[in-house]
Write a protein that holds these residues in place. Sequence first.
Motif, PDB file in Angstrom:
ATOM      1  N   LYS A   6      18.267  45.890  57.771  1.00  0.00           N
ATOM      2  CA  LYS A   6      17.517  45.342  58.912  1.00  0.00           C
ATOM      3  C   LYS A   6      18.063  46.019  60.161  1.00  0.00           C
ATOM      4  O   LYS A   6      19.209  46.474  60.153  1.00  0.00           O
ATOM      5  CB  LYS A   6      17.746  43.827  59.030  1.00  0.00           C
ATOM      6  N   PRO A   7      17.271  46.028  61.244  1.00  0.00           N
ATOM      7  CA  PRO A   7      17.761  46.677  62.467  1.00  0.00           C
ATOM      8  C   PRO A   7      18.971  45.957  63.074  1.00  0.00           C
ATOM      9  O   PRO A   7      19.217  44.784  62.755  1.00  0.00           O
ATOM     10  CB  PRO A   7      16.574  46.575  63.431  1.00  0.00           C
ATOM     11  N   SER A   8      19.678  46.638  63.935  1.00  0.00           N
ATOM     12  CA  SER A   8      20.816  46.037  64.630  1.00  0.00           C
ATOM     13  C   SER A   8      21.202  46.903  65.813  1.00  0.00           C
ATOM     14  O   SER A   8      21.240  48.127  65.697  1.00  0.00           O
ATOM     15  CB  SER A   8      22.011  45.928  63.688  1.00  0.00           C
ATOM     16  N   THR A   9      21.487  46.289  66.925  1.00  0.00           N
ATOM     17  CA  THR A   9      22.119  46.985  68.042  1.00  0.00           C
ATOM     18  C   THR A   9      23.598  46.600  68.072  1.00  0.00           C
ATOM     19  O   THR A   9      24.489  47.427  67.869  1.00  0.00           O
ATOM     20  CB  THR A   9      21.457  46.589  69.381  1.00  0.00           C
ATOM     21  N   ARG A  10      23.849  45.311  68.318  1.00  0.00           N
ATOM     22  CA  ARG A  10      25.209  44.818  68.529  1.00  0.00           C
ATOM     23  C   ARG A  10      26.105  44.947  67.308  1.00  0.00           C
ATOM     24  O   ARG A  10      27.232  45.439  67.394  1.00  0.00           O
ATOM     25  CB  ARG A  10      25.179  43.328  68.936  1.00  0.00           C
ATOM     26  N   THR A  11      25.620  44.452  66.175  1.00  0.00           N
ATOM     27  CA  THR A  11      26.505  44.356  65.008  1.00  0.00           C
ATOM     28  C   THR A  11      26.885  45.749  64.525  1.00  0.00           C
ATOM     29  O   THR A  11      28.050  46.022  64.228  1.00  0.00           O
ATOM     30  CB  THR A  11      25.814  43.539  63.901  1.00  0.00           C
ATOM     31  N   ARG A  12      25.907  46.637  64.487  1.00  0.00           N
ATOM     32  CA  ARG A  12      26.205  47.995  64.048  1.00  0.00           C
ATOM     33  C   ARG A  12      27.192  48.674  64.988  1.00  0.00           C
ATOM     34  O   ARG A  12      28.225  49.200  64.569  1.00  0.00           O
ATOM     35  CB  ARG A  12      24.912  48.822  63.973  1.00  0.00           C
ATOM     36  N   VAL A  13      26.860  48.667  66.283  1.00  0.00           N
ATOM     37  CA  VAL A  13      27.686  49.431  67.230  1.00  0.00           C
ATOM     38  C   VAL A  13      29.069  48.795  67.368  1.00  0.00           C
ATOM     39  O   VAL A  13      30.082  49.494  67.452  1.00  0.00           O
ATOM     40  CB  VAL A  13      26.969  49.570  68.588  1.00  0.00           C
ATOM     41  N   CYS A  58      29.884  36.558  60.794  1.00  0.00           N
ATOM     42  CA  CYS A  58      30.705  37.291  61.774  1.00  0.00           C
ATOM     43  C   CYS A  58      30.259  36.942  63.188  1.00  0.00           C
ATOM     44  O   CYS A  58      31.081  36.818  64.100  1.00  0.00           O
ATOM     45  CB  CYS A  58      30.604  38.796  61.539  1.00  0.00           C
ATOM     46  N   GLN A  59      28.947  36.772  63.372  1.00  0.00           N
ATOM     47  CA  GLN A  59      28.422  36.399  64.686  1.00  0.00           C
ATOM     48  C   GLN A  59      28.991  35.047  65.126  1.00  0.00           C
ATOM     49  O   GLN A  59      29.391  34.872  66.280  1.00  0.00           O
ATOM     50  CB  GLN A  59      26.893  36.333  64.641  1.00  0.00           C
ATOM     51  N   VAL A  60      29.022  34.099  64.201  1.00  0.00           N
ATOM     52  CA  VAL A  60      29.472  32.756  64.585  1.00  0.00           C
ATOM     53  C   VAL A  60      30.967  32.764  64.912  1.00  0.00           C
ATOM     54  O   VAL A  60      31.414  32.029  65.800  1.00  0.00           O
ATOM     55  CB  VAL A  60      29.064  31.717  63.514  1.00  0.00           C
ATOM     56  N   SER A  81      12.991  35.035  62.959  1.00  0.00           N
ATOM     57  CA  SER A  81      14.068  35.968  62.606  1.00  0.00           C
ATOM     58  C   SER A  81      13.504  37.223  61.970  1.00  0.00           C
ATOM     59  O   SER A  81      12.322  37.281  61.592  1.00  0.00           O
ATOM     60  CB  SER A  81      15.035  35.272  61.650  1.00  0.00           C
ATOM     61  N   MET A  82      14.387  38.209  61.798  1.00  0.00           N
ATOM     62  CA  MET A  82      13.972  39.457  61.138  1.00  0.00           C
ATOM     63  C   MET A  82      13.460  39.134  59.734  1.00  0.00           C
ATOM     64  O   MET A  82      14.114  38.391  58.998  1.00  0.00           O
ATOM     65  CB  MET A  82      15.159  40.418  61.070  1.00  0.00           C
ATOM     66  N   GLY A  83      12.293  39.662  59.425  1.00  0.00           N
ATOM     67  CA  GLY A  83      11.665  39.355  58.133  1.00  0.00           C
ATOM     68  C   GLY A  83      10.588  38.285  58.258  1.00  0.00           C
ATOM     69  O   GLY A  83       9.834  38.049  57.325  1.00  0.00           O
ATOM     70  N   HIS A 131      23.752  32.574  73.231  1.00  0.00           N
ATOM     71  CA  HIS A 131      22.614  33.153  72.505  1.00  0.00           C
ATOM     72  C   HIS A 131      23.152  34.424  71.862  1.00  0.00           C
ATOM     73  O   HIS A 131      23.717  35.275  72.560  1.00  0.00           O
ATOM     74  CB  HIS A 131      21.466  33.463  73.467  1.00  0.00           C
ATOM     75  N   CYS A 132      22.969  34.572  70.563  1.00  0.00           N
ATOM     76  CA  CYS A 132      23.591  35.719  69.889  1.00  0.00           C
ATOM     77  C   CYS A 132      22.913  37.038  70.259  1.00  0.00           C
ATOM     78  O   CYS A 132      23.480  38.097  70.020  1.00  0.00           O
ATOM     79  CB  CYS A 132      23.602  35.505  68.380  1.00  0.00           C
ATOM     80  N   LEU A 133      21.705  36.948  70.847  1.00  0.00           N
ATOM     81  CA  LEU A 133      20.919  38.124  71.229  1.00  0.00           C
ATOM     82  C   LEU A 133      20.480  38.900  69.974  1.00  0.00           C
ATOM     83  O   LEU A 133      21.215  38.882  68.988  1.00  0.00           O
ATOM     84  CB  LEU A 133      21.682  39.047  72.190  1.00  0.00           C
ATOM     85  N   PRO A 134      19.367  39.573  69.958  1.00  0.00           N
ATOM     86  CA  PRO A 134      18.475  39.803  71.085  1.00  0.00           C
ATOM     87  C   PRO A 134      17.708  38.531  71.480  1.00  0.00           C
ATOM     88  O   PRO A 134      17.336  37.739  70.610  1.00  0.00           O
ATOM     89  CB  PRO A 134      17.505  40.860  70.556  1.00  0.00           C
ATOM     90  N   ALA A 135      17.498  38.382  72.812  1.00  0.00           N
ATOM     91  CA  ALA A 135      16.788  37.214  73.340  1.00  0.00           C
ATOM     92  C   ALA A 135      15.355  37.569  73.688  1.00  0.00           C
ATOM     93  O   ALA A 135      15.075  38.695  74.097  1.00  0.00           O
ATOM     94  CB  ALA A 135      17.508  36.719  74.591  1.00  0.00           C
ATOM     95  N   ASN A 192      32.569  39.986  72.451  1.00  0.00           N
ATOM     96  CA  ASN A 192      33.535  39.468  71.487  1.00  0.00           C
ATOM     97  C   ASN A 192      33.222  39.867  70.050  1.00  0.00           C
ATOM     98  O   ASN A 192      34.096  39.837  69.189  1.00  0.00           O
ATOM     99  CB  ASN A 192      33.664  37.949  71.636  1.00  0.00           C
ATOM    100  N   LYS A 193      31.978  40.260  69.794  1.00  0.00           N
ATOM    101  CA  LYS A 193      31.652  40.763  68.450  1.00  0.00           C
ATOM    102  C   LYS A 193      32.590  41.917  68.086  1.00  0.00           C
ATOM    103  O   LYS A 193      33.072  42.014  66.960  1.00  0.00           O
ATOM    104  CB  LYS A 193      30.191  41.238  68.376  1.00  0.00           C
ATOM    105  N   MET A 194      32.838  42.795  69.052  1.00  0.00           N
ATOM    106  CA  MET A 194      33.675  43.958  68.739  1.00  0.00           C
ATOM    107  C   MET A 194      35.112  43.535  68.419  1.00  0.00           C
ATOM    108  O   MET A 194      35.716  44.039  67.468  1.00  0.00           O
ATOM    109  CB  MET A 194      33.662  44.942  69.889  1.00  0.00           C
TER     110      MET A 194
HETATM  111  N1   CP Z   1      23.548  39.358  67.445  1.00  0.00           N
HETATM  112  C1   CP Z   1      23.273  40.379  66.600  1.00  0.00           C
HETATM  113  O1   CP Z   1      23.612  40.341  65.413  1.00  0.00           O
HETATM  114  O2   CP Z   1      22.597  41.403  67.175  1.00  0.00           O
HETATM  115  P1   CP Z   1      22.051  42.717  66.454  1.00  0.00           P
HETATM  116  O3   CP Z   1      20.882  42.308  65.607  1.00  0.00           O
HETATM  117  O4   CP Z   1      21.693  43.642  67.562  1.00  0.00           O
HETATM  118  O5   CP Z   1      23.161  43.254  65.577  1.00  0.00           O
END
Ligand code: CP
Length: 303
Positions: free
Chosen positions: A50-57, A132-134, A226-228, A261-265, A289-291
């Motif tokens: 699935k796509p990701s900005t925050r978690t991947r980076v 991991c987000q929580v 959510s995604m999906g 909000h875990c984002l994306p919002a 803080n994810k990082m």
């Molecule tokens: N919060 C979060 O998991 O964002 P991404 O989908 O961008 O990884």
Amino acid sequence: MAKHLLALSAFSKGELLAYLDRAMVLKREAKAGVRHQQLAGKSVALIFEKPSTRTRVSFESAMYGLGGQVIYLSGRDTQLARNEPLKDMARVMARYVDGMVIRTFGQEIVDELARYSTVPVINALTDLYHPCQVLSDIMTVIEHKGAVEQLKVAWIGDGNNMANAWIEAASRLGFALTLACPAGYDPNPQILAKAQAEASQPITVVREPAAAVAGADVINTDVWASMGQEAEQAARLKVFQPYQVNAALVKKAKADAIVLHCLPAHRDEEITGEVLEGPQSVVWDQAENKMHIHKAILAMHLS
Ligand code: CP
Ligand code: NVA
């Protein structure tokens, strides 16, 4: 500590606090310019269906920050896309890398990968959980509120992967959690029942957002689809309208409540732009803080 990080319920309170403590030390060290090399020579595969900005980076940055390397594989990059059995991929990958971080659909996919993998598997989001987000969210709460025990946390909206992970966190860490969800969008009933049975503080599902935020120290929300679930987007938009986190709702919580909000919002859907950008929002700290949490997770599972 369990070898894999698949769900928060697999960990004791002490183990969850150990991730948080480690992440806070790593954050302080990062700000002070301390460099780490403890994962030098190690690599992780990031398998993202699935796509990701925050978690991947943030996972990539975390691994590099500890001296390690990452190999990113999107859903279409592996032979899973051509139906190679997961149990075969698990055993092969484990001979190439020191850990796997996976974002996918069913929790059973992550569980199966872990069953056959000889290296740690980290759940970077499934339809069931976003553990991991929580952990990052709770780190943010502790930074702003001092501790999470004794707090009253409100979850507003969908009983989704984030809600399920928050329920398990509440049960393990001992804080009160009230979730306001529309009928038909409750959290997973098995996860809820087990968490309630093991919890020291109440975990409750209500229908009224105002009831959930009354006296709350923390207000938390997430996307309505959510995604999906893209095909359900229009229907969900209607059902969830009364569950928007807006200024009027935030006013009903404690005056010093923080908004997560875990984002994306989606501004002016699940949260207004005013609240997201307002003084009670801590979403940028939460994203940062994810990082630090991912560094702690990688260091603790791969060292
Ligand atoms: N919060 C979060 O998991 O964002 P991404 O989908 O961008 O990884
Ligand atoms: N519940 C959301 C979280 C995104 C980080 C989703 O699964 O799409």
